[in-house]
Write a protein that holds these residues in place. Structure first.
Motif, PDB file in Angstrom:
ATOM      1  N   GLU A 113      68.341  30.973  29.805  1.00  9.22           N
ATOM      2  CA  GLU A 113      67.709  31.568  28.633  1.00  9.22           C
ATOM      3  C   GLU A 113      67.237  30.483  27.667  1.00  9.22           C
ATOM      4  N   GLU A 114      66.073  30.681  27.091  1.00  4.36           N
ATOM      5  CA  GLU A 114      65.607  29.785  26.040  1.00  4.36           C
ATOM      6  C   GLU A 114      66.381  30.081  24.750  1.00  4.36           C
ATOM      7  N   SER A 116      66.599  30.060  20.472  1.00  2.00           N
ATOM      8  CA  SER A 116      65.735  30.192  19.303  1.00  2.00           C
ATOM      9  C   SER A 116      65.765  28.901  18.491  1.00  2.00           C
ATOM     10  N   SER A 117      64.812  28.752  17.597  1.00  2.00           N
ATOM     11  CA  SER A 117      64.687  27.523  16.812  1.00  2.00           C
ATOM     12  C   SER A 117      65.888  27.295  15.896  1.00  2.00           C
ATOM     13  N   ASP A 118      66.568  28.372  15.512  1.00  2.00           N
ATOM     14  CA  ASP A 118      67.709  28.222  14.606  1.00  2.00           C
ATOM     15  C   ASP A 118      69.051  28.332  15.326  1.00  2.00           C
ATOM     16  N   PHE A 119      69.030  28.331  16.655  1.00  2.00           N
ATOM     17  CA  PHE A 119      70.267  28.525  17.426  1.00  2.00           C
ATOM     18  C   PHE A 119      71.301  27.451  17.106  1.00  2.00           C
ATOM     19  N   LYS A 150      72.243  28.749  28.741  1.00  2.00           N
ATOM     20  CA  LYS A 150      71.186  28.511  27.762  1.00  2.00           C
ATOM     21  C   LYS A 150      70.467  27.213  28.129  1.00  2.00           C
TER      22      LYS A 150
END
Length: 205
Positions: A113-114, A116-119, A150
């Motif tokens: 899974e990709e 998110s930018s704030d992960f 991830k």
């Protein structure tokens, strides 16, 4: 050196091998032969997460960061052979019949899974509020698992751990995180050991 490795419901956290040895890393060659596999067992290196299947013969570059895990209670048994060559060699040198050597087979690469930018920021902030001597080991193992599902680097866990512990303001867990990263992926002395326990002055009562 030849060993059998059986991993059940467990993980080998990200690390590099051979960092404590004086000989050039290019002279070491590690071969894995899966004897028993299952769909919940995975390996990883600095490029991918993948599965080694029974009937395959694998070369694993143990001098780069790598890890493995079995999320199930089913057996995962491998034969591990470590070679040390005195000079230049070819991977096919480990075969009695080198005609069976085929480096062009397609491995089983796991799609992850990709994030998110704030992960990362969210994870670091959240865990910095709870990390302590009581759960340091648990959080190390939690962070070590994330890259299996991830799409992040296998070594991100230690950089994130350092950020988490620094943000926590607890110098003892921060220093432990720095030392863990050094020991597992940077450098260590021959015979050196790492303990998740804290020093006597920091021991929990």
């Amino acid at each position: 050196m030849v060993r059998t490795r059986n991993l059940i419901d467990g993980m080998v956290i990200p690390h590099k091998d051979f960092v404590e040895l004086e000989r050039s890393k290019d002279q070491y060659f590690r071969v894995f032969i899966p004897l028993e596999d299952n769909e919940y067992a995975f390996h990883s290196d600095e490029e991918n997460v993948f599965q080694m299947k029974k009937g395959e013969v694998w070369f694993l570059d143990a001098a780069i960061v790598h890890a493995d895990i079995n999320f199930s209670n089913k057996s995962r048994i491998f034969l591990c052979l470590d070679y040390a060559f005195p000079g230049p060699f070819s991977p096919k040198d480990v075969f009695i019949n080198d005609s069976v050597y085929n480096p062009n087979l397609d491995p089983t690469i796991i799609k992850r899974e990709e994030v998110s930018s704030d992960f990362k920021e969210s994870l670091v902030t959240s865990l910095s509020k709870v990390i302590s001597k009581y759960n340091f080991r648990d959080i190390v193992f939690l962070l070590s698992k994330i890259h299996f599902y991830k799409n992040i680097s296998v070594s991100d866990c230690y950089d994130w751990l350092v950020e988490i512990t620094e943000k926590s303001g607890d110098s003892s867990v921060y220093n432990k995180a720095i030392n863990l990263r050094r020991f597992l992926v940077e450098e260590r002395k021959l015979g050196e050991r790492f303990s998740f326990n804290f020093s006597e002055s920091e021991q929990l009562v």
